[in-house]
Scaffold this motif. Structure first.
Motif, mmCIF file in Angstrom:
data_model
loop_
_atom_site.group_PDB
_atom_site.id
_atom_site.type_symbol
_atom_site.label_atom_id
_atom_site.label_comp_id
_atom_site.label_asym_id
_atom_site.label_seq_id
_atom_site.Cartn_x
_atom_site.Cartn_y
_atom_site.Cartn_z
ATOM 1 N N SER A 186 11.340 68.234 5.271
ATOM 2 C CA SER A 186 10.401 68.019 6.363
ATOM 3 C C SER A 186 10.970 68.538 7.680
ATOM 4 C CB SER A 186 10.072 66.524 6.484
ATOM 5 O OG SER A 186 9.435 66.051 5.307
ATOM 6 N N SER A 328 2.434 64.888 9.311
ATOM 7 C CA SER A 328 3.106 63.730 8.727
ATOM 8 C C SER A 328 2.098 62.792 8.068
ATOM 9 C CB SER A 328 3.903 62.995 9.794
ATOM 10 O OG SER A 328 4.411 61.782 9.288
ATOM 11 N N ALA A 331 1.043 64.142 4.833
ATOM 12 C CA ALA A 331 2.035 63.911 3.787
ATOM 13 C C ALA A 331 1.932 62.495 3.230
ATOM 14 C CB ALA A 331 3.443 64.164 4.337
ATOM 15 N N VAL A 452 8.236 62.135 6.888
ATOM 16 C CA VAL A 452 7.961 63.307 6.067
ATOM 17 C C VAL A 452 6.780 64.068 6.661
ATOM 18 C CG1 VAL A 452 8.894 62.417 3.906
ATOM 19 C CG2 VAL A 452 6.538 61.901 4.511
#
Length: 454
Positions: A186, A328, A331, A452
């Motif tokens: 990431s 993010s 994710a 992430v």
């Protein structure tokens, strides 16, 4: 031989070296003396004591190792970095993965089934991912998934869709381990998307080499009613650079990380900063939570941390930070889809085999409807997540799509986890079955920011 008996700190013949005044040395020395006593055997505490020593020494020595790495400055200062091209549009919304994406998903799915799932329970208990699993994740290329091909990665185009598919596949094995394996990549992806030429040439070679550093994206903060777009962590200009102060929470593998991407408020705008672990003023504290425990969550304390001006990642007007938050959240939606799929795959055969009153409980309408509802909501979660990922990969505005996906995945994902526990009855409450862990993990979707991204 006992683990503790092998840990003799300091000088000759196992006598602690009085010249070394580090607290870890004193603690190990003290526990070593305790280990030589029969007391802990009589009390049945030897295993627990050995685990304490292992954890303390591992964290302490890791901190020293991480702080010792230096990233040699390279590249042209101030020059724009390399950016992956946007994915070409295909017209109507198509959920069919490309041939390359399907091959990648097949490899990761096999890894999740054969390596991640068997290690999940122990990793959740220990709040740490096995080193062997982390090394295996490097071999299948997870850290360089979002790095442009010209910089040593595998991404010819923006990899938001591929990253979403990979995160989903990993989460079917275990969400906590998925986060632990995805965290370094990431940071590499963030540098590939927004880094300058100097930042990319300085940091990305480490991620494409043999010794891939642990790295962490730190946006969360331990404050009530935390607003990710208004971080309490501050950055102030000073001496040609910046001084950072604040605390970040839920930082994955922070005790191992050698590089952090930290969100902080600068002149009223949220901004991202690259901070190396060797920077003075950083300290790490364990921060285990209800779920996602295998990711070794920590708190990152920043006290008068001085970073150079070139540590700013992306723009300072808040636009880069907003993109980071959206990617993010995308994710985390993908992680929710994968974990919810694991719930459905587990409860479906269970209700068909579990009998009550002389017949499988799947014959009960209430049970059948609950399983069907899980499948319906899961498909909705997947569709909105893929739609947001497709727009992100194409370089289009996806703020609306990811907001819808996050709302749906947070609400329905948590409900799916709860229904999974309910369908197993008493078995849903014990660690013999993984649904209680999946329920705890799914509750994180609505509160996690950063950590992430895809």
């Amino acid at each position: 031989m006992s683990l503790i008996s092998n840990l003799k700190p300091g000088g000759k013949h196992g006598v602690p070296n009085t010249e070394s005044r580090d607290p870890i040395g004193f603690l190990v020395a003290g526990l070593n003396r305790l280990a030589q006593s029969d007391l802990i055997d009589k009390m049945g505490l030897r295993k627990q004591t050995e685990q304490v020593v292992f954890n303390v020494t591992r964290t302490g020595f890791k901190t020293i190792t991480n702080a010792s790495r230096t990233f040699a400055r390279s590249g042209k200062k101030g020059a724009p970095g390399t950016r992956p091209a946007a994915t070409a549009g295909t017209g109507p919304f198509d959920l069919t993965p490309t041939e390359d994406e399907q091959m990648l998903v097949d490899v990761v799915s096999e890894f999740a089934e054969e390596v991640v799932r068997p290690a999940a329970l122990e990793a959740d208990t220990k709040c740490a991912a096995p080193d062997e699993l982390l090394k295996a994740s490097l071999e299948i290329g997870l850290p360089i998934l979002g790095v442009p091909e010209s910089l040593g990665g595998v991404s010819e185009e923006r990899s938001a869709m591929a990253g979403t598919l990979v995160a989903e596949a990993l989460a079917k094995g275990d969400m906590g381990l998925a986060v632990a394996t995805l965290a370094p990549g990431s940071v590499a992806t963030a540098i590939g998307l927004w880094g300058t030429d100097e930042q990319q040439q300085t940091y990305l070679p480490a991620f494409t080499g043999d010794e891939v550093p642990a790295a962490a994206l730190a946006l969360n903060e331990p404050t009530v009613l935390f607003d990710v777009f208004a971080p309490a962590t501050t950055a102030k200009k000073a001496d040609g650079g910046y001084v950072l102060n604040g605390t970040k929470s839920l930082v994955a593998r922070g005790d191992q990380a050698e590089l952090f991407v930290v969100g902080a408020e600068l002149d009223g705008k949220p901004v991202l900063f690259l901070v190396e672990s060797s920077t003075e003023g950083l300290s790490i504290e364990g921060d285990p939570a209800m779920g996602v425990r295998a990711a070794s969550m920590t708190k990152l304390h920043l006290k008068d941390v001085k970073v150079p001006a070139e540590s700013v990642l992306g723009e300072t007007d808040g636009s880069t930070y907003a993109d980071c938050v959206r990617l993010s959240r995308l994710a985390w939606c993908a992680l929710a889809v994968g974990t919810a799929q694991a719930v459905l795959d587990y409860v479906t055969p269970y209700v068909k085999e579990r009998e009550a009153f002389g017949e499988p409980i799947a014959h009960r309408q209430s049970v059948a409807f609950m399983v069907a509802n899980i499948a319906i909501e899961l498909q909705a979660m997947r569709l909105v997540t893929y739609r947001a990922a497709a727009r992100a990969a194409a370089g289009k505005n996806f703020s609306k799509q990811v907001a819808l996906a996050r709302k749906l995945c947070a609400d329905k994902g948590m409900q799916i986890g709860l229904d999974g526990v309910q369908l197993l009855g008493g078995h849903g409450y014990v660690k013999e079955h993984p649904v209680e862990r999946w329920y705890r993990d799914l509750r994180a979707i609505g509160i996690m920011e950063g950590t992430v991204l895809v």
